[in-house]
Design an enzyme around this catalytic site. Sequence first.
Site, short mmCIF file in Angstrom:
data_model
loop_
_atom_site.label_atom_id
_atom_site.label_comp_id
_atom_site.label_asym_id
_atom_site.label_seq_id
_atom_site.Cartn_x
_atom_site.Cartn_y
_atom_site.Cartn_z
N CYS A 1 -2.63 8.40 4.59
CA CYS A 1 -2.42 7.72 3.38
C CYS A 1 -3.69 8.31 2.44
O CYS A 1 -3.44 8.29 1.08
CB CYS A 1 -2.41 6.13 3.35
SG CYS A 1 -1.04 5.53 4.22
N GLU B 1 0.98 -1.30 -0.13
CA GLU B 1 0.06 0.07 -0.09
C GLU B 1 0.96 1.19 -0.01
O GLU B 1 1.58 1.54 0.89
CB GLU B 1 -0.72 -0.07 1.22
CG GLU B 1 -1.98 1.17 1.06
CD GLU B 1 -2.63 1.58 2.37
OE1 GLU B 1 -2.09 2.62 2.74
OE2 GLU B 1 -3.49 0.73 2.88
#
Length: 477
Positions: A278, A244
Amino acid sequence: MYTVAQLIGGVWGAGGAEGELVVHDPADGTPVTSAPIASADVVGKAVEAAREIAPEWASTAPAERAAALRRAADAVEAVTEDLAAAVTAEMGKPLADARGGVEAGIGTLRQYAELAPLRGGRTLHGGHHAVDFMAPQPRGVVAAITPWNDPVAVSCGLLGAALVTGNVVVYKPSERTPATGWLLAKALDEALPAGVLTLLTGGAETGAALAAQPVDVVAHVGSTATGRAIAAATARTGAKVLLENGGSDPLIVDADVDPVWAAREAALGAFANAGQICVAVERVYAHRDVAEDFVAALVERADALRTGPGRDPATELGPLVDRRHRDHVHGQVTAAVAQGARIRTGGTLPDGPGSFYPATVVTDCRHDMPLVREETFGPVAPVVVVDSFSEALRCAADSPYGLAATVLTGSMSHAQRAWRELPVGTVKVNAVFGGAPGGAAHPRGGSGQGFGYGPELLDEFSAVKAVHIEAPGGGHW
């Protein structure tokens, strides 16, 4: 000051070091952590030690592994305040937010402890005198390389899922939050058999050495550049890779929404944790009909944020993780101004110690500016004015990243178009954060690959084996 020790082969303080890593408080620059730097040789020996214990943990009954993870969650809960304080000291997150991250991590550990024993393979319909089934098995040794921006929540997800499915883990926390990783590993180790969890500390060289080892899975949450380097390394070793990575998540403000409400959502998405999330809002596409009122309300929200050290309970906007990162954020803002953008608030380097940066709103932006196209990872909201929802959707989709996107709209047809057409892992409509527990998605493009959350992460750490059994000679048993 935190003095970190490594955990190798069930022994704290093992492995030696190739120098010392010092972390400084981003609020005032004082040293807060000292950690050893694991050399490539130490990394190799740590992986060998993990490999030796892997068969024993893999053969442990799933219910027993789940019980150990429940005990581990209790141990982490017991040091919640210590972990939150370490997060705040090392990377600057406001204490309440840091505590929330720890609590989220504990919840994830408990979720995986409940879900893992319920998983199974499936029986196949084969020949009348045969048995056919598919069975999940542990992959073996997992290298978990985790980030600094939400270090406990992310680490608990990767470590919990890997451990409860029968893998052993070599854990390398970010070099910016090694004490946080150390405190977490100490709590987990209390509940786990010796050697099942390994802790290594160090910088990029240590992470690169770990990714190059003959492990079975490398799971990484962090920058796109690092993720691509890890993918290249695993292509040589054959390890599975879970990534990720970076993002430049768009927010679309449709013509039919309340601009003040939209500004509140945008401010939350762009400025929470100083933009170091994120799935933070990295670029805003506002319809011309509401853009002026939206920007005015967004500037007002930015100016109202209380800036200060994370340990102050009144702080809403803490410092960036360090001055090097602040230079990156400010560099993108000043470059945009040179290209014709306009700073409406913020955008200046404050005097004094630490790595503080104000909540910044930039208008007159174009879609092709690096401030809009690239990941900033700071408290900056660049606004691009668009003339239609279709234009906003095209711009939002035009990105090398594909992590998440948010759409604020009163139109169900626009909401449907957004989730169908945006090439990202997660689409949120009318809320920048939130979602039901257990959600999982595949990031796209430069944002990574593989499930990183939810029950599906348990499958990522498992290898499925197909089995066919017949009686000898085709007869009966």
